[in-house]
Scaffold this motif. Structure first.
Motif, PDB file in Angstrom:
ATOM      1  N   HIS A   1       0.845  -1.195   0.000  1.00  0.00           N
ATOM      2  CA  HIS A   1       0.000   0.000   0.000  1.00  0.00           C
ATOM      3  C   HIS A   1       0.879   1.243   0.000  1.00  0.00           C
ATOM      4  CE1 HIS A   1      -2.689   3.149   1.517  1.00  0.00           C
ATOM      5  NE2 HIS A   1      -3.619   2.465   0.882  1.00  0.00           N
ATOM      6  N   ALA A   2       1.921   1.213   0.828  1.00  0.00           N
ATOM      7  CA  ALA A   2       2.988   2.216   0.763  1.00  0.00           C
ATOM      8  C   ALA A   2       4.195   1.561   0.112  1.00  0.00           C
ATOM      9  CB  ALA A   2       3.331   2.734   2.148  1.00  0.00           C
ATOM     10  N   CYS A   3       5.039   2.364  -0.511  1.00  0.00           N
ATOM     11  CA  CYS A   3       6.188   1.826  -1.237  1.00  0.00           C
ATOM     12  C   CYS A   3       7.460   2.547  -0.813  1.00  0.00           C
ATOM     13  CB  CYS A   3       6.001   1.993  -2.745  1.00  0.00           C
ATOM     14  SG  CYS A   3       4.498   1.233  -3.409  1.00  0.00           S
TER      15      CYS A   3
ATOM     16  N   ALA B   1       3.678   8.871   2.728  1.00  0.00           N
ATOM     17  CA  ALA B   1       3.306   9.548   1.481  1.00  0.00           C
ATOM     18  C   ALA B   1       4.524  10.040   0.715  1.00  0.00           C
ATOM     19  CB  ALA B   1       2.380  10.730   1.775  1.00  0.00           C
ATOM     20  N   GLY B   2       5.680  10.153   1.366  1.00  0.00           N
ATOM     21  CA  GLY B   2       6.866  10.674   0.712  1.00  0.00           C
ATOM     22  C   GLY B   2       7.654   9.598  -0.002  1.00  0.00           C
ATOM     23  N   GLY B   3       8.719  10.006  -0.651  1.00  0.00           N
ATOM     24  CA  GLY B   3       9.558   9.056  -1.381  1.00  0.00           C
ATOM     25  C   GLY B   3       8.957   8.702  -2.722  1.00  0.00           C
ATOM     26  N   VAL B   4       8.852   7.399  -3.017  1.00  0.00           N
ATOM     27  CA  VAL B   4       8.294   6.973  -4.294  1.00  0.00           C
ATOM     28  C   VAL B   4       6.774   7.053  -4.249  1.00  0.00           C
ATOM     29  CG1 VAL B   4      10.231   5.438  -4.802  1.00  0.00           C
ATOM     30  CG2 VAL B   4       8.253   4.544  -3.603  1.00  0.00           C
ATOM     31  N   VAL B   5       6.166   7.105  -5.421  1.00  0.00           N
ATOM     32  CA  VAL B   5       4.710   7.069  -5.527  1.00  0.00           C
ATOM     33  C   VAL B   5       4.195   5.766  -4.919  1.00  0.00           C
ATOM     34  CG1 VAL B   5       2.816   6.882  -7.185  1.00  0.00           C
ATOM     35  CG2 VAL B   5       4.645   8.540  -7.575  1.00  0.00           C
ATOM     36  N   SER B   6       3.074   5.842  -4.204  1.00  0.00           N
ATOM     37  CA  SER B   6       2.472   4.635  -3.648  1.00  0.00           C
ATOM     38  C   SER B   6       1.008   4.561  -4.062  1.00  0.00           C
ATOM     39  CB  SER B   6       2.618   4.615  -2.123  1.00  0.00           C
ATOM     40  OG  SER B   6       1.909   5.684  -1.536  1.00  0.00           O
ATOM     41  N   LEU B   7       0.266   3.636  -3.491  1.00  0.00           N
ATOM     42  CA  LEU B   7      -1.113   3.440  -3.948  1.00  0.00           C
ATOM     43  C   LEU B   7      -1.995   4.644  -3.676  1.00  0.00           C
ATOM     44  CD1 LEU B   7      -1.866  -0.305  -3.176  1.00  0.00           C
ATOM     45  CD2 LEU B   7      -0.813   0.739  -5.173  1.00  0.00           C
ATOM     46  N   THR B   8      -1.804   5.306  -2.538  1.00  0.00           N
ATOM     47  CA  THR B   8      -2.609   6.494  -2.235  1.00  0.00           C
ATOM     48  C   THR B   8      -1.759   7.698  -1.863  1.00  0.00           C
ATOM     49  OG1 THR B   8      -2.860   5.892   0.115  1.00  0.00           O
ATOM     50  CG2 THR B   8      -4.551   5.087  -1.415  1.00  0.00           C
TER      51      THR B   8
ATOM     52  N   GLY C   1      -1.188   9.596  -5.501  1.00  0.00           N
ATOM     53  CA  GLY C   1      -0.503   8.410  -6.000  1.00  0.00           C
ATOM     54  C   GLY C   1      -1.293   7.706  -7.089  1.00  0.00           C
ATOM     55  N   VAL C   2      -1.285   6.382  -7.052  1.00  0.00           N
ATOM     56  CA  VAL C   2      -2.009   5.589  -8.040  1.00  0.00           C
ATOM     57  C   VAL C   2      -3.498   5.933  -8.023  1.00  0.00           C
ATOM     58  CG1 VAL C   2      -2.747   3.236  -8.607  1.00  0.00           C
ATOM     59  CG2 VAL C   2      -0.347   3.689  -8.062  1.00  0.00           C
ATOM     60  N   ALA C   3      -4.054   6.093  -6.828  1.00  0.00           N
ATOM     61  CA  ALA C   3      -5.480   6.415  -6.718  1.00  0.00           C
ATOM     62  C   ALA C   3      -5.803   7.758  -7.376  1.00  0.00           C
ATOM     63  CB  ALA C   3      -5.900   6.442  -5.246  1.00  0.00           C
TER      64      ALA C   3
ATOM     65  N   ALA D   1      -6.475   5.768 -18.048  1.00  0.00           N
ATOM     66  CA  ALA D   1      -6.139   6.188 -16.691  1.00  0.00           C
ATOM     67  C   ALA D   1      -5.433   5.073 -15.928  1.00  0.00           C
ATOM     68  CB  ALA D   1      -7.406   6.622 -15.939  1.00  0.00           C
ATOM     69  N   ALA D   2      -5.895   3.836 -16.101  1.00  0.00           N
ATOM     70  CA  ALA D   2      -5.253   2.695 -15.431  1.00  0.00           C
ATOM     71  C   ALA D   2      -3.832   2.514 -15.935  1.00  0.00           C
ATOM     72  CB  ALA D   2      -6.071   1.424 -15.662  1.00  0.00           C
ATOM     73  N   ASP D   3      -3.655   2.567 -17.256  1.00  0.00           N
ATOM     74  CA  ASP D   3      -2.315   2.403 -17.830  1.00  0.00           C
ATOM     75  C   ASP D   3      -1.363   3.493 -17.343  1.00  0.00           C
ATOM     76  OD1 ASP D   3      -3.204   0.214 -19.216  1.00  0.00           O
ATOM     77  OD2 ASP D   3      -3.447   1.262 -21.131  1.00  0.00           O
ATOM     78  N   LEU D   4      -1.849   4.721 -17.293  1.00  0.00           N
ATOM     79  CA  LEU D   4      -0.999   5.823 -16.870  1.00  0.00           C
ATOM     80  C   LEU D   4      -0.629   5.692 -15.400  1.00  0.00           C
ATOM     81  CD1 LEU D   4       0.391   8.441 -17.667  1.00  0.00           C
ATOM     82  CD2 LEU D   4      -1.727   9.668 -17.114  1.00  0.00           C
ATOM     83  N   ALA D   5      -1.560   5.261 -14.565  1.00  0.00           N
ATOM     84  CA  ALA D   5      -1.279   5.090 -13.139  1.00  0.00           C
ATOM     85  C   ALA D   5      -0.171   4.067 -12.924  1.00  0.00           C
ATOM     86  CB  ALA D   5      -2.544   4.672 -12.393  1.00  0.00           C
ATOM     87  N   VAL D   6      -0.241   2.954 -13.643  1.00  0.00           N
ATOM     88  CA  VAL D   6       0.794   1.922 -13.524  1.00  0.00           C
ATOM     89  C   VAL D   6       2.125   2.435 -14.052  1.00  0.00           C
ATOM     90  CG1 VAL D   6       1.513  -0.379 -14.256  1.00  0.00           C
ATOM     91  CG2 VAL D   6      -0.864   0.030 -13.589  1.00  0.00           C
ATOM     92  N   GLN D   7       2.094   3.153 -15.174  1.00  0.00           N
ATOM     93  CA  GLN D   7       3.331   3.705 -15.731  1.00  0.00           C
ATOM     94  C   GLN D   7       4.025   4.639 -14.738  1.00  0.00           C
ATOM     95  OE1 GLN D   7       2.980   5.516 -19.669  1.00  0.00           O
ATOM     96  NE2 GLN D   7       1.331   4.088 -20.173  1.00  0.00           N
ATOM     97  N   VAL D   8       3.239   5.499 -14.089  1.00  0.00           N
ATOM     98  CA  VAL D   8       3.821   6.444 -13.137  1.00  0.00           C
ATOM     99  C   VAL D   8       4.409   5.711 -11.940  1.00  0.00           C
ATOM    100  CG1 VAL D   8       3.268   8.300 -11.516  1.00  0.00           C
ATOM    101  CG2 VAL D   8       2.392   8.386 -13.855  1.00  0.00           C
ATOM    102  N   LEU D   9       3.712   4.696 -11.441  1.00  0.00           N
ATOM    103  CA  LEU D   9       4.222   3.899 -10.317  1.00  0.00           C
ATOM    104  C   LEU D   9       5.538   3.225 -10.694  1.00  0.00           C
ATOM    105  CD1 LEU D   9       3.971   2.545  -7.528  1.00  0.00           C
ATOM    106  CD2 LEU D   9       2.548   0.784  -8.631  1.00  0.00           C
ATOM    107  N   VAL D  10       5.550   2.549 -11.838  1.00  0.00           N
ATOM    108  CA  VAL D  10       6.751   1.827 -12.273  1.00  0.00           C
ATOM    109  C   VAL D  10       7.912   2.793 -12.490  1.00  0.00           C
ATOM    110  CG1 VAL D  10       7.738   0.497 -14.182  1.00  0.00           C
ATOM    111  CG2 VAL D  10       5.499  -0.118 -13.246  1.00  0.00           C
TER     112      VAL D  10
END
Length: 256
Positions: A58-60, A80-87, A120-122, A141-150
């Motif tokens: 949930h956090a990364c 919430a800081g550092g890398v992007v996480s789920l929320t 984040g992803v949400a 939107a789903a594809d972009l969310a995953v791209q940003v996380l990765v």
């Protein structure tokens, strides 16, 4: 907090935030996150060497480890800081936060909720946080969310590598890190340029990295085992029962 103990061994240059002394005196420093998970990896893999541990849940967070000790980590004072996480938003330009405070009428509580629970992803996917569903959804939107996380995770790994004398291992942990092969492969694909010749090797990206000499692992962590060990190290040895007979039953913690 137990989850930050592992990171107390970080070098000063890794914990110090670039703030003036009066601000740092308020306890503002890089405290780290997922210390129990990273310690579990170190305990399970004593010969790990110089490695980057990627905790995806949930956090990364991303942590560089050398000789069982932390060299760098992404999280500072909140999940919430550092890398992007789920929320969580991940690191932002301070001016972005200040403008959000202005937009919300000076309400720090509202902005904190926005950055920690709605970003984040949400924030990109329209509120969705099920990564498995996002990977198969197929909408923009789903594809972009995953791209940003990765992208965020891969960039953090690349930065973490610069704090190591050599890069010998890449370990994925957490519910997503250990549980989502597709997410791991997408991160590994972004890291291929860091290993000369890896992209020309056969197999999926993780195998290509492995073929270049990098150990790539997915490790479910045991945080309870770490807590149990730490508690035993600081707590008193169990004594006899009041009747004088030594206990013949192990504690529930010991049975986990």
């Amino acid at each position: 907090m137990p989850d930050t103990v592992f990171h107390t061994a970080l070098p000063t240059a890794a914990t110090l935030l670039p703030l003036p002394p009066d601000a740092r005196a308020q306890g503002l420093r890089r405290w780290g996150l997922h210390g129990l998970a990273v310690q579990s990896v170190v305990d399970l893999l004593p010969g790990l060497g110089d490695a980057v541990v990627v905790h995806l849940g949930h956090a990364c967070s991303v942590t560089a480890v050398s000789g069982g000790m932390p060299r760098a980590t992404t999280a500072a004072v909140s999940p919430a800081g550092g890398v992007v996480s789920l929320t969580g938003s991940g690191d932002l330009d301070p001016e972005v936060v200040l403008r959000l405070v202005e937009v919300h009428g000076g309400s720090v509580a509202e902005v904190r909720q926005l950055l920690q629970r709605r970003s984040g992803v949400a924030g990109i996917s329209g509120g969705r946080t099920d990564v498995a569903a996002l990977l198969s959804a197929g909408d923009a939107a789903a594809d972009l969310a995953v791209q940003v996380l990765v992208r965020s995770v891969a960039m953090a790994v690349a930065a973490a590598v610069t704090t190591l004398d050599r890069w010998e291992g890449l370990v994925f942990t957490g519910g997503l890190g250990a549980g989502s092969p597709e997410l791991r492969e997408r991160v590994c694909a972004r890291l291929l340029p860091l290993r000369p010749g890896a992209a020309g090797l056969p197999g999926p990206p993780s195998e290509q990295l492995a073929g270049s000499g990098l150990e790539v692992l997915a490790v479910p962590v045991d945080e309870e085992a770490v807590l149990d060990r730490l508690a035993r190290a600081v707590g008193p040895a169990p004594g006899p029962r009041s009747g004088g007979r030594p206990s013949d039953r192990r504690s529930p913690a010991a049975d986990r």
